[in-house]
Design a protein around this motif. Structure first.
Motif, PDB file in Angstrom:
ATOM      1  N   ILE A  99     113.240 -14.203  -5.354  1.00  0.00           N
ATOM      2  CA  ILE A  99     111.855 -14.156  -4.887  1.00  0.00           C
ATOM      3  C   ILE A  99     111.853 -14.025  -3.366  1.00  0.00           C
ATOM      4  O   ILE A  99     111.132 -13.212  -2.790  1.00  0.00           O
ATOM      5  CB  ILE A  99     111.087 -15.409  -5.357  1.00  0.00           C
ATOM      6  CG1 ILE A  99     110.793 -15.295  -6.849  1.00  0.00           C
ATOM      7  CG2 ILE A  99     109.812 -15.583  -4.571  1.00  0.00           C
ATOM      8  CD1 ILE A  99     110.025 -16.460  -7.433  1.00  0.00           C
ATOM      9  N   ARG A 128     115.706  -0.031 -10.949  1.00  0.00           N
ATOM     10  CA  ARG A 128     115.294  -1.386 -11.303  1.00  0.00           C
ATOM     11  C   ARG A 128     116.489  -2.327 -11.377  1.00  0.00           C
ATOM     12  O   ARG A 128     116.356  -3.528 -11.164  1.00  0.00           O
ATOM     13  CB  ARG A 128     114.500  -1.364 -12.602  1.00  0.00           C
ATOM     14  CG  ARG A 128     113.048  -0.972 -12.359  1.00  0.00           C
ATOM     15  CD  ARG A 128     112.327  -0.523 -13.591  1.00  0.00           C
ATOM     16  NE  ARG A 128     110.931  -0.217 -13.312  1.00  0.00           N
ATOM     17  CZ  ARG A 128     110.506   0.838 -12.624  1.00  0.00           C
ATOM     18  NH1 ARG A 128     111.386   1.693 -12.104  1.00  0.00           N
ATOM     19  NH2 ARG A 128     109.218   1.045 -12.406  1.00  0.00           N
ATOM     20  N   GLU A 166     105.743  -5.335 -12.512  1.00  0.00           N
ATOM     21  CA  GLU A 166     106.869  -5.117 -11.601  1.00  0.00           C
ATOM     22  C   GLU A 166     106.411  -5.183 -10.152  1.00  0.00           C
ATOM     23  O   GLU A 166     107.123  -5.719  -9.290  1.00  0.00           O
ATOM     24  CB  GLU A 166     107.519  -3.765 -11.890  1.00  0.00           C
ATOM     25  CG  GLU A 166     108.310  -3.781 -13.182  1.00  0.00           C
ATOM     26  CD  GLU A 166     108.861  -2.421 -13.551  1.00  0.00           C
ATOM     27  OE1 GLU A 166     109.783  -2.361 -14.361  1.00  0.00           O
ATOM     28  OE2 GLU A 166     108.354  -1.397 -13.036  1.00  0.00           O
ATOM     29  N   ARG A 194     106.295  -8.693  -9.320  1.00  0.00           N
ATOM     30  CA  ARG A 194     107.617  -9.279  -9.104  1.00  0.00           C
ATOM     31  C   ARG A 194     108.199  -8.837  -7.777  1.00  0.00           C
ATOM     32  O   ARG A 194     108.821  -9.629  -7.058  1.00  0.00           O
ATOM     33  CB  ARG A 194     108.552  -8.882 -10.253  1.00  0.00           C
ATOM     34  CG  ARG A 194     108.218  -9.587 -11.548  1.00  0.00           C
ATOM     35  CD  ARG A 194     109.050  -9.080 -12.697  1.00  0.00           C
ATOM     36  NE  ARG A 194     110.475  -9.391 -12.533  1.00  0.00           N
ATOM     37  CZ  ARG A 194     111.432  -8.856 -13.283  1.00  0.00           C
ATOM     38  NH1 ARG A 194     111.114  -8.000 -14.236  1.00  0.00           N
ATOM     39  NH2 ARG A 194     112.687  -9.182 -13.093  1.00  0.00           N
ATOM     40  N   MET A 195     108.010  -7.557  -7.437  1.00  0.00           N
ATOM     41  CA  MET A 195     108.552  -7.075  -6.169  1.00  0.00           C
ATOM     42  C   MET A 195     107.836  -7.728  -4.987  1.00  0.00           C
ATOM     43  O   MET A 195     108.398  -7.836  -3.903  1.00  0.00           O
ATOM     44  CB  MET A 195     108.426  -5.552  -6.069  1.00  0.00           C
ATOM     45  CG  MET A 195     109.418  -4.788  -6.893  1.00  0.00           C
ATOM     46  SD  MET A 195     111.138  -5.281  -6.655  1.00  0.00           S
ATOM     47  CE  MET A 195     111.494  -4.612  -5.038  1.00  0.00           C
ATOM     48  N   ALA A 196     106.570  -8.102  -5.183  1.00  0.00           N
ATOM     49  CA  ALA A 196     105.871  -8.800  -4.096  1.00  0.00           C
ATOM     50  C   ALA A 196     106.386 -10.224  -3.955  1.00  0.00           C
ATOM     51  O   ALA A 196     106.050 -10.916  -3.004  1.00  0.00           O
ATOM     52  CB  ALA A 196     104.371  -8.810  -4.360  1.00  0.00           C
ATOM     53  N   GLY A 197     107.204 -10.657  -4.918  1.00  0.00           N
ATOM     54  CA  GLY A 197     107.774 -11.992  -4.830  1.00  0.00           C
ATOM     55  C   GLY A 197     106.891 -13.067  -5.419  1.00  0.00           C
ATOM     56  O   GLY A 197     106.867 -14.191  -4.935  1.00  0.00           O
ATOM     57  N   CYS A 198     106.163 -12.724  -6.484  1.00  0.00           N
ATOM     58  CA  CYS A 198     105.304 -13.726  -7.114  1.00  0.00           C
ATOM     59  C   CYS A 198     106.157 -14.766  -7.842  1.00  0.00           C
ATOM     60  O   CYS A 198     107.140 -14.423  -8.485  1.00  0.00           O
ATOM     61  CB  CYS A 198     104.393 -13.071  -8.141  1.00  0.00           C
ATOM     62  SG  CYS A 198     103.060 -12.145  -7.415  1.00  0.00           S
ATOM     63  N   ARG A 200     112.933 -10.495  -2.312  1.00  0.00           N
ATOM     64  CA  ARG A 200     111.884  -9.500  -2.548  1.00  0.00           C
ATOM     65  C   ARG A 200     110.721  -9.682  -1.592  1.00  0.00           C
ATOM     66  O   ARG A 200     110.092  -8.715  -1.174  1.00  0.00           O
ATOM     67  CB  ARG A 200     111.394  -9.599  -3.987  1.00  0.00           C
ATOM     68  CG  ARG A 200     112.418  -9.107  -4.981  1.00  0.00           C
ATOM     69  CD  ARG A 200     111.866  -9.224  -6.381  1.00  0.00           C
ATOM     70  NE  ARG A 200     112.844  -8.826  -7.368  1.00  0.00           N
ATOM     71  CZ  ARG A 200     112.967  -9.415  -8.547  1.00  0.00           C
ATOM     72  NH1 ARG A 200     112.175 -10.429  -8.856  1.00  0.00           N
ATOM     73  NH2 ARG A 200     113.861  -8.990  -9.401  1.00  0.00           N
ATOM     74  N   MET A 218     112.558  -6.372   0.472  1.00  0.00           N
ATOM     75  CA  MET A 218     112.436  -5.193  -0.385  1.00  0.00           C
ATOM     76  C   MET A 218     110.974  -4.811  -0.566  1.00  0.00           C
ATOM     77  O   MET A 218     110.105  -5.660  -0.593  1.00  0.00           O
ATOM     78  CB  MET A 218     113.029  -5.480  -1.770  1.00  0.00           C
ATOM     79  CG  MET A 218     114.525  -5.586  -1.797  1.00  0.00           C
ATOM     80  SD  MET A 218     115.053  -5.918  -3.489  1.00  0.00           S
ATOM     81  CE  MET A 218     116.824  -5.895  -3.283  1.00  0.00           C
ATOM     82  N   SER A 245     117.065  -3.375  -7.777  1.00  0.00           N
ATOM     83  CA  SER A 245     116.154  -4.418  -7.293  1.00  0.00           C
ATOM     84  C   SER A 245     116.152  -5.620  -8.230  1.00  0.00           C
ATOM     85  O   SER A 245     115.393  -6.552  -8.041  1.00  0.00           O
ATOM     86  CB  SER A 245     114.734  -3.859  -7.182  1.00  0.00           C
ATOM     87  OG  SER A 245     114.319  -3.364  -8.435  1.00  0.00           O
ATOM     88  N   ARG A 246     116.977  -5.547  -9.240  1.00  0.00           N
ATOM     89  CA  ARG A 246     117.107  -6.582 -10.280  1.00  0.00           C
ATOM     90  C   ARG A 246     115.815  -6.862 -11.020  1.00  0.00           C
ATOM     91  O   ARG A 246     115.589  -7.968 -11.501  1.00  0.00           O
ATOM     92  CB  ARG A 246     117.689  -7.874  -9.721  1.00  0.00           C
ATOM     93  CG  ARG A 246     119.029  -8.183 -10.381  1.00  0.00           C
ATOM     94  CD  ARG A 246     119.550  -9.518  -9.990  1.00  0.00           C
ATOM     95  NE  ARG A 246     119.347 -10.517 -11.026  1.00  0.00           N
ATOM     96  CZ  ARG A 246     119.635 -11.808 -10.873  1.00  0.00           C
ATOM     97  NH1 ARG A 246     120.102 -12.248  -9.731  1.00  0.00           N
ATOM     98  NH2 ARG A 246     119.432 -12.650 -11.848  1.00  0.00           N
ATOM     99  N   LEU A 247     114.936  -5.860 -11.057  1.00  0.00           N
ATOM    100  CA  LEU A 247     113.793  -5.993 -11.967  1.00  0.00           C
ATOM    101  C   LEU A 247     114.320  -5.921 -13.392  1.00  0.00           C
ATOM    102  O   LEU A 247     113.726  -6.452 -14.317  1.00  0.00           O
ATOM    103  CB  LEU A 247     112.791  -4.870 -11.727  1.00  0.00           C
ATOM    104  CG  LEU A 247     111.908  -5.016 -10.498  1.00  0.00           C
ATOM    105  CD1 LEU A 247     111.073  -3.773 -10.300  1.00  0.00           C
ATOM    106  CD2 LEU A 247     111.035  -6.245 -10.609  1.00  0.00           C
ATOM    107  N   VAL A 248     115.437  -5.188 -13.547  1.00  0.00           N
ATOM    108  CA  VAL A 248     116.123  -5.119 -14.822  1.00  0.00           C
ATOM    109  C   VAL A 248     117.496  -5.721 -14.607  1.00  0.00           C
ATOM    110  O   VAL A 248     118.129  -5.471 -13.580  1.00  0.00           O
ATOM    111  CB  VAL A 248     116.223  -3.652 -15.293  1.00  0.00           C
ATOM    112  CG1 VAL A 248     117.282  -3.499 -16.358  1.00  0.00           C
ATOM    113  CG2 VAL A 248     114.887  -3.153 -15.790  1.00  0.00           C
ATOM    114  N   MET A 283     108.564  -1.788  -2.944  1.00  0.00           N
ATOM    115  CA  MET A 283     108.697  -0.770  -3.983  1.00  0.00           C
ATOM    116  C   MET A 283     107.360  -0.073  -4.206  1.00  0.00           C
ATOM    117  O   MET A 283     106.305  -0.709  -4.203  1.00  0.00           O
ATOM    118  CB  MET A 283     109.184  -1.408  -5.286  1.00  0.00           C
ATOM    119  CG  MET A 283     109.499  -0.403  -6.358  1.00  0.00           C
ATOM    120  SD  MET A 283     110.725  -1.083  -7.511  1.00  0.00           S
ATOM    121  CE  MET A 283     110.758   0.188  -8.739  1.00  0.00           C
TER     122      MET A 283
END
Ligand SMILES: Nc1ncnc2c1ncn2[C@@H]1O[C@H](COP(=O)(O)OP(=O)(O)O)[C@@H](O)[C@H]1O
Ligand SMILES: [Mg+2]
Lengths: 661, 337
Positions: free
Chosen positions: B101, B72, A247, A250-254, B104, B108, B75-78, B110
């Motif tokens: 992408i 989540r 996660e 993903r949050m880093a924008g990979c 984020r 954003m 942030s649309r991780l989920v 986290m």
């Protein structure tokens, strides 16, 4: 529960009684009914699978054409891509670089001197861990030089150095694909299962046909053999990356590929290195076996000595294999545990002390070697040969203990091996299918029962029933003995930490040895036959029984033991009432591993003259009959699969009963 | 609240279990009973929240109440099962993978409960990681990383690997990493829960100090009500996937909307939440012992008011809106109100 247990007993005794009766009187039954099909699968119904496979391979090699290129072009291309780096490595380690061919060949540069190779190995050892490892690795390589095994060892090393990167990278790629695409994993899993259970000889044959006799075929076989564990380790390692780390990525924008190569793979490196260690050890194991199809090297020396009954030579080469296995194993394990370190600071030499030293030593010995040949090649005059010593030692043992060995062998043969062999050999194939199905059904439900019956039927229908029963009998006896020896050793290791370190250390070493090595002392002491095969199989398959028993006993939760002690259990009661019952799932897993190793070793013991499926494969190998080899190999694989599923189902049931699932 | 809404989340659902999507299509507002019968877990149920620019919005609830899943979803991780989420006016759930992408990368950040640092990278490299994946050059990203590392008080440890740091220091790296890209919206999922109580307190102070400098919009998750009170502008209390109440800490204590919230707030030290404005009584005289800002909590002025014979004035926007005397303070301290 009691009634359930009672019914269970009834089922198993009933099954055994019927099997025993049929086994004992199958011959009479056939005579009485004049029905030969009872003991022999009717030839006209035999599956023609082996011919089909052979035809298919012939077609592939002779005439398969994919429009742009033929199949032969493909294998040639593969061969060339492997051949080229392999030749470079051979030049580097053994032959030296040359320009021109034949008589006009001019040597441009000699191979690396023995000193340079040893220093490089030590540098790697020190880089991976510390001075002690460097000393160990250095000593191992020095041993190879001093004891005159250098040439063969370098051939083996060259094969390992080519096969390991291919196997590791290929395994990584397949593992990543399986991690990304669940459908691919579903596709891959049964293939991997099969690849790990089909005996190595079985796919030597088709590879031989496709690539011809020689080092390339050996390398291809080695890579195929060593890759599956890497695939598995890769998927497990990637799945083991904590979800939060993913996660964070993903949050880093990979992007997808950044995620894989910057987050997942680096985080998984410690586990991946465990996989690489496995690839290295399996590669070594296979390189030795593949000597038979033209890889040369230490394995070839062992085989040649065994054929000549040159006891000393065999042991010498065998010890060299052991030494090499230890060096490779310890070094790659150290890499797996290494982790990231702070890079040293300073100038180039201070930052790369080992690379610097290695370059200097290589350069130095290159120049000095021109003047002083001893620097280039370890002088022949100074090699120590232990061959005569070993021959004498064996001679002495045989002279003094021959009767004792013979007596022991005869007792085991008459009282254990022969009766069991008769029992299994007598079982009519029809009942064998039914009984296997019933067993599997009882343990794991009707699906498993059906699978087991079908796989058994395949073996029977391939006309391999008699040989398969020899395999089952030899494997069964060896596994029982290995378990009877291994579990007490494991318990001892768990109960007494001091003894444990010694025992588990010994098992670790035993497991790193290529399977081939086990044959040497056994054949020397007991010559060929079922008894020798049994001993070799027991030795090879002992380690998992010990290890899992030690783990299972050692992992029993402390509170339970305290509760037991407070209830006034003696040590023995603690062991029998608490530890062993709780450890049964682990013991069963150990049993599973023991069976798998036993089967894989059994095939290799075909070299010392057993008459089982292994021999069938081996014969196919010598006749280059791919169909026969593959079908017999599948037979072994199916036995392994049936055993694996049944034991796993048992372990699962036991775990559920203990509430551990 | 006059500040604009940055994140607007309406009727968001997240169900786990077989055929979760289809179930909600046929059954737009299932109660917990219906979910249980269908074998589904309602991790987030019909949640609507608006998060305003510059506020610290705390989501509070017991473990398993759906806080992590909700954040989540935000942030649309989920992927939410249903609902709408608008971020800066744009539909977040309609954003394509590459748009996500981009969002984020730029907007954003986290922070995670278990820190989630990359074990093979140093403090500096971990902090610079979000910039690295954006393709920022080495010099620029390391300069920026050094700035944030300095900001979170880890200057001098740039070359350490995560395993060489204490838990508190690791989380400082986590914070630095999430701040490296200067996000507008900052998510923190129980960032201090894995730390020892003393360190936790220190990190809370540190967090408030940072927010005073940075003025981010923050969604902060915790299961610790004391932490929520210390940090929050507003708190959303979650239970079994649904939000029970959204309010300021003071409102939550003074006017709990449900039995559950009341139970939660019963044992909270009221002096920590009640502010001068809510205690203010109409002005009675014109001699005062001193002035109090309207948003000061009782704890901060109790001793001062108790010691004075005259009442204190409560000031908002330069005007006196009432007075607080000794008796009012003592009422709060002994729990009479
Ligand atoms: N991937 C998942 N699959 C199934 N259930 C999940 C999953 N993630 C969370 N849950 C369930 O959703 C509920 C809320 O979980 P979570 O959001 O992690 O709670 P919290 O963060 O408040 O402790 C829990 O009951 C949890 O078991
Ligand atoms: Mg959580």
């Amino acid at each position: 529960m009691a009634r359930f247990g009672h019914r269970g007993m009834l089922f198993w005794t009933g099954l055994f009684a019927v099997t025993w009766a049929l086994s004992t009187w199958s011959f009479q039954l056939y005579k009485a009914l004049d029905a030969r099909w009872i003991i022999r699968f009717p030839a006209q119904y035999e599956l023609p699978l082996d011919d089909r496979i052979s035809d298919f391979l012939d077609w592939l090699v002779e005439s398969a054409n994919f429009y742009l290129f033929t199949f032969k072009d493909l294998t040639r291309a593969i061969a060339a891509t492997i051949e080229w780096p392999y030749q470079v490595l051979r030049d580097l380690l053994i032959e030296g670089f040359q320009r021109g061919l034949g008589d006009q060949a001019v040597q441009i540069a000699p191979p690396l001197s023995w000193i340079a190779v040893i220093v490089t190995a030590m540098a790697i050892g020190h880089y991976a861990r510390d001075w002690r490892l460097a000393a160990l690795v250095g000593a191992c390589f020095a041993y190879l030089a001093v004891f005159g095994q250098w040439q063969s060892a370098m051939i083996t090393l060259a094969s390992v150095l080519i096969a390991v990167p291919i196997g590791a990278a290929g395994g990584l790629a397949l593992g990543i694909a399986a991690y990304r695409a669940p459908w691919f994993e579903r596709l891959l899993r049964p293939v991997l299962d099969l690849m790990q259970t089909v005996p190595v000889f079985a796919y030597l044959v088709p590879i031989l046909i496709l690539f011809g006799f020689g080092p390339v075929a050996a390398l291809v076989a080695t890579v195929i053999y060593a890759m599956p564990p890497m695939v598995r380790v890769t998927t497990v390692a990637l799945r083991g990356v904590p979800p939060e780390v993913i996660e964070a990525g993903r949050m880093a924008g990979c992007t997808r590929s950044q995620m894989m190569w910057k987050v997942l793979v680096p985080s998984a490196v410690p586990t991946l290195m465990v996989g690489v260690n496995q690839v290295i050890m399996l590669t070594l194991n296979m390189v030795i076996i593949a000597s038979m199809i033209g890889a040369g090297g230490l394995g070839f020396d062992v085989l040649a000595s065994l054929r000549k009954l040159d006891i000393g030579g065999g042991i010498e080469a065998g010890l060299a294999i052991v030494v090499m296995a230890i060096a490779l194993d310890r070094a790659s394990q150290a890499f797996a545990r290494r982790g990231v370190r702070h890079p040293p600071t300073g100038n180039v030499l201070q930052r790369h002390p080992w690379a610097g030293t290695v370059v200097l030593v290589i350069g130095g010995t290159l120049i000095l070697g021109r003047i002083v040949p001893a620097v280039q090649t370890y002088p022949e005059a100074l090699t120590i040969t232990t061959g005569p010593f070993w021959s004498d030692a064996m001679e002495w043992i045989n002279v003094n203990f021959f009767d004792a060995f013979e007596a022991a062998k005869t007792v085991v043969l008459t009282w254990v091996l022969l009766p069991v062999k008769q029992f299994f050999g007598g079982i009519p194939w029809g009942w064998g299918i039914v009984a296997t199905g019933l067993m599997a059904w009882r343990v794991g439900g009707w699906r498993l029962g059906l699978l087991a019956a079908l796989l058994t039927a395949f073996i029977a229908a391939s006309g391999l029933w008699a040989k398969a029963m020899v395999t089952v009998y030899l494997c069964g006896v060896s596994v029982v003995i290995a378990t009877l020896v291994g579990i007490p050793l494991g318990i001892l290791a768990a109960e007494r930490p001091r003894a444990g370190r010694v025992i588990l250390g010994l098992m670790d070493t035993l497991q790193t040895l290529p399977s081939f090595v086990y044959l040497i002392p056994v054949v020397m002491l007991f010559r060929v036959g079922d008894f020798s095969a049994m001993i070799a199989v027991i030795l090879y398959a002992l380690a998992p029984a010990v290890r899992y028993a030690a783990h299972g006993i050692g992992d029993v939760p402390e509170p339970l033991l305290e509760a037991g002690r407070m209830a006034g259990c003696t040590r023995a009661q603690l062991l029998w009432r608490i530890k062993l019952p709780l450890a049964t799932p682990q013991l069963l897993l150990g049993l599973n591993q023991t069976i798998m190793l036993a089967l894989s070793m059994l095939v290799i013991t075909a070299l010392v003259g057993t008459r089982d499926l292994g021999q069938e494969v081996y014969i196919a190998l010598t006749k280059a009959n791919a169909g026969q080899g593959i079908v017999a190999g599948l037979g072994v694989a199916f036995i392994a699969i049936i055993a694996d599923r049944i034991v796993n189902a048992l372990a699962e049931g036991q775990r559920k009963r203990l509430g551990l699932a | 609240m006059t500040k604009p809404v940055i994140l607007d989340c309406r009727n968001v659902w997240k169900l786990y279990g077989p055929h979760a999507d289809g179930f909600l299509g046929a059954n737009p507002a299932p109660d917990p009973e219906a979910l249980r019968e269908a074998g589904l877990i309602g991790a987030v149920r019909d949640v609507s929240v608006q998060i305003h620019q510059g506020e610290i919005f705390v989501i509070m609830g017991l473990s398993g109440s759906g806080k992590s899943t909700l954040v989540r979803c935000l942030s649309r991780l989920v992927e939410p099962t249903a609902g709408q989420i608008r971020f800066e006016g744009k539909d977040l759930l309609a954003a394509s993978e590459s748009e996500l992408i981009e969002i984020r990368r730029k907007k954003m950040g986290m922070v995670f409960q278990q820190f989630a640092l990359l074990p093979h990278l140093t403090v500096l490299e971990n902090t610079a990681f979000p910039l690295e994946v954006q393709g920022v050059g080495r010099a620029a990203r390391e300069a920026r990383a050094r700035e944030v590392i300095e900001l979170v008080g880890l200057g001098g440890r740039e070359g350490y690997y995560p395993r060489e740091l204490s838990g508190g220091q690791q989380q400082r790296v986590g914070i630095a990493r999430s701040l490296a890209v200067e996000p507008e919206l900052w998510f923190l999922d129980e960032p201090f829960s894995a730390l020892d109580p003393l360190i936790r307190r220190e990190m809370q102070d540190e967090f408030l100090r940072l927010q005073n400098i940075l003025h981010k919009t923050i969604v902060f998750i915790t299961h610790d009500f004391d932490e929520a009170i210390r940090l929050a502008d507003r708190i959303a209390v979650m239970k079994d996937g649904a939000i029970e109440q959204v309010a300021t800490p003071e409102e939550l204590v003074l006017r709990p909307a449900t039995e559950y919230v009341a139970e939660f707030t019963r044992h909270v030290g009221r002096a920590k939440v009640i502010r001068a404005a809510s205690l203010a009584a109409p002005l009675t005289g014109d001699s005062f012992a001193g002035d109090l800002p309207h948003d000061a909590v009782v704890e901060s002025f109790a001793a001062q008011v108790e010691a004075a014979d005259l009442p204190h004035r409560v000031i908002r926007d330069g005007e006196a809106i009432g007075q607080v005397d000794r008796r009012a303070v003592i009422d709060v301290l002994v729990g009479r109100r």
